[in-house]
Design an enzyme around this catalytic site. Structure first.
Site, PDB file in Angstrom:
ATOM      1  N   GLN A   1      42.429  37.487  33.293  1.00  0.00           N
ATOM      2  CA  GLN A   1      41.752  37.087  34.529  1.00  0.00           C
ATOM      3  C   GLN A   1      40.619  36.092  34.251  1.00  0.00           C
ATOM      4  O   GLN A   1      39.991  36.150  33.190  1.00  0.00           O
ATOM      5  CB  GLN A   1      41.175  38.354  35.167  1.00  0.00           C
ATOM      6  CG  GLN A   1      41.040  38.278  36.666  1.00  0.00           C
ATOM      7  CD  GLN A   1      40.472  39.560  37.259  1.00  0.00           C
ATOM      8  OE1 GLN A   1      39.865  40.369  36.551  1.00  0.00           O
ATOM      9  NE2 GLN A   1      40.650  39.731  38.547  1.00  0.00           N
ATOM     10  N   TYR A   2      40.373  35.222  35.196  1.00  0.00           N
ATOM     11  CA  TYR A   2      39.291  34.225  35.133  1.00  0.00           C
ATOM     12  C   TYR A   2      39.412  33.303  33.923  1.00  0.00           C
ATOM     13  O   TYR A   2      38.414  32.803  33.409  1.00  0.00           O
ATOM     14  CB  TYR A   2      37.914  34.915  35.138  1.00  0.00           C
ATOM     15  CG  TYR A   2      37.715  35.817  36.337  1.00  0.00           C
ATOM     16  CD1 TYR A   2      37.923  35.339  37.623  1.00  0.00           C
ATOM     17  CD2 TYR A   2      37.351  37.153  36.173  1.00  0.00           C
ATOM     18  CE1 TYR A   2      37.787  36.172  38.721  1.00  0.00           C
ATOM     19  CE2 TYR A   2      37.209  37.987  37.264  1.00  0.00           C
ATOM     20  CZ  TYR A   2      37.428  37.485  38.553  1.00  0.00           C
ATOM     21  OH  TYR A   2      37.304  38.304  39.630  1.00  0.00           O
ATOM     22  N   ARG A   3      40.650  33.143  33.431  1.00  0.00           N
ATOM     23  CA  ARG A   3      40.900  32.243  32.276  1.00  0.00           C
ATOM     24  C   ARG A   3      40.200  32.730  31.000  1.00  0.00           C
ATOM     25  O   ARG A   3      39.929  31.936  30.098  1.00  0.00           O
ATOM     26  CB  ARG A   3      40.434  30.806  32.566  1.00  0.00           C
ATOM     27  CG  ARG A   3      40.831  30.262  33.934  1.00  0.00           C
ATOM     28  CD  ARG A   3      42.328  30.204  34.091  1.00  0.00           C
ATOM     29  NE  ARG A   3      42.713  29.510  35.312  1.00  0.00           N
ATOM     30  CZ  ARG A   3      43.747  29.843  36.086  1.00  0.00           C
ATOM     31  NH1 ARG A   3      44.480  30.919  35.790  1.00  0.00           N
ATOM     32  NH2 ARG A   3      44.045  29.140  37.138  1.00  0.00           N
ATOM     33  N   LEU A   4      39.926  34.047  30.982  1.00  0.00           N
ATOM     34  CA  LEU A   4      39.280  34.604  29.774  1.00  0.00           C
ATOM     35  C   LEU A   4      40.373  35.041  28.799  1.00  0.00           C
ATOM     36  O   LEU A   4      40.424  36.188  28.365  1.00  0.00           O
ATOM     37  CB  LEU A   4      38.367  35.779  30.163  1.00  0.00           C
ATOM     38  CG  LEU A   4      37.343  35.446  31.261  1.00  0.00           C
ATOM     39  CD1 LEU A   4      36.545  36.682  31.642  1.00  0.00           C
ATOM     40  CD2 LEU A   4      36.412  34.324  30.796  1.00  0.00           C
ATOM     41  N   HIS A   5      41.265  34.120  28.531  1.00  0.00           N
ATOM     42  CA  HIS A   5      42.452  34.436  27.740  1.00  0.00           C
ATOM     43  C   HIS A   5      42.093  34.803  26.306  1.00  0.00           C
ATOM     44  O   HIS A   5      41.006  34.494  25.815  1.00  0.00           O
ATOM     45  CB  HIS A   5      43.405  33.236  27.724  1.00  0.00           C
ATOM     46  CG  HIS A   5      43.585  32.596  29.049  1.00  0.00           C
ATOM     47  ND1 HIS A   5      44.041  33.281  30.151  1.00  0.00           N
ATOM     48  CD2 HIS A   5      43.364  31.317  29.470  1.00  0.00           C
ATOM     49  CE1 HIS A   5      44.101  32.456  31.184  1.00  0.00           C
ATOM     50  NE2 HIS A   5      43.678  31.261  30.804  1.00  0.00           N
TER      51      HIS A   5
END
Ligand SMILES: Cc1cc2nc3c(=O)[nH]c(=O)nc-3n(C[C@H](O)[C@H](O)[C@H](O)COP(=O)(O)O)c2cc1C
Ligand SMILES: Cc1ncc(COP(=O)(O)O)c(CN)c1O
Length: 205
Positions: free
Chosen positions: A181-185
């Site tokens: 989520q939120y590009r917190l890959h």
């Protein structure tokens, strides 16, 4: 130290086990074709090209696909035997991408013959009929070449065209990307240095 670099000979095995697990998850998750991967190449002009191929084998020696050596990718790989492979499995977890880079070698004739023999006869004849990546003047011309191959091999097994073979990408680095989520890959990179030592570190997304 800024990164958590560990040097363990077993790291390649760890990466391959992770690949196997995600590959199985991709099949279980109903990915249309988990074996479909993009292969990127560049000839000596340095201009990249990319296309999809199918992964037909993988083990600690590398990742194998089959193709024509005289097509564009075949020519580029003979001039510059380095490739990048890319898998994208959006249905696994919150999306998974696997990037593999390495040197490329041609599989043994025995290995290529065995794989070719497992293909449907129509696909075997197609390999004879196709001059991969060359200009095709008309569909009829292709159909005629196919018909000629059918006649030539009538009543006998279709041999492997000598310029149709497997290419094995020997991994020099493997990166697993897990969507979040939120590009917190999360990104886990395994890489092999010039001395053949594998290490593992995380990358910012
Ligand atoms: C799903 C899919 C799988 C493919 N698998 C292969 C393959 O395993 N080998 C192959 O030579 N071409 C395969 N192709 C065709 C290639 O994408 C490409 O059109 C062809 O190999 C010519 O590429 P080149 O001109 O760069 O050599 C596949 C295409 C798709 C869409
Ligand atoms: C031209 C070509 N060669 C080889 C393959 C490899 O797959 P298969 O051996 O299953 O035909 C494909 C798969 N689409 C292909 O399109």
């Amino acid at each position: 130290m800024e990164t958590s670099t560990v040097e363990t000979p077993g790291l390649l095995a760890e990466a391959l086990a992770t690949f196997d697990r995600l590959f199985r998850e991709a099949a279980d998750a109903g990915e249309p074709d988990p074996t479909a991967m993009t292969v990127a190449t560049a000839g000596l002009d340095g201009r990249p090209s990319a296309r999809i191929v199918l992964l037909k084998a993988h083990d600690p020696r590398g990742f194998v696909f089959y193709t024509h050596l005289d097509g564009r990718k075949g020519r580029e790989l003979q001039a510059n035997p380095q490739a990048a492979l890319l898998f994208h499995w959006p249905r696994v977890r919150d999306g998974v991408q696997v990037r593999i880079e390495g040197a490329v070698e041609i599989v043994s004739d025995d290995e290529a013959d065995a794989y070719f023999a497992s293909r449907p006869r129509g696909s075997q004849l197609g390999a004879w009929a196709s001059k991969q990546s060359e200009t095709l003047e008309s569909r009829e011309a292709f159909d005629q070449r196919y018909a000629r191959a059918e006649q030539e091999f009538e009543g006998r097994d279709v041999s492997r065209p000598p310029r149709w073979t497997g290419l094995r990408v020997r991994p020099r680095c493997i990166e697993f990307w897990y969507g979040a989520q939120y590009r917190l890959h999360e990104r886990q990179l395994y890489e092999c240095d010039a001395a053949g030592e594998w290490s593992k570190r995380m990358l910012y997304p």
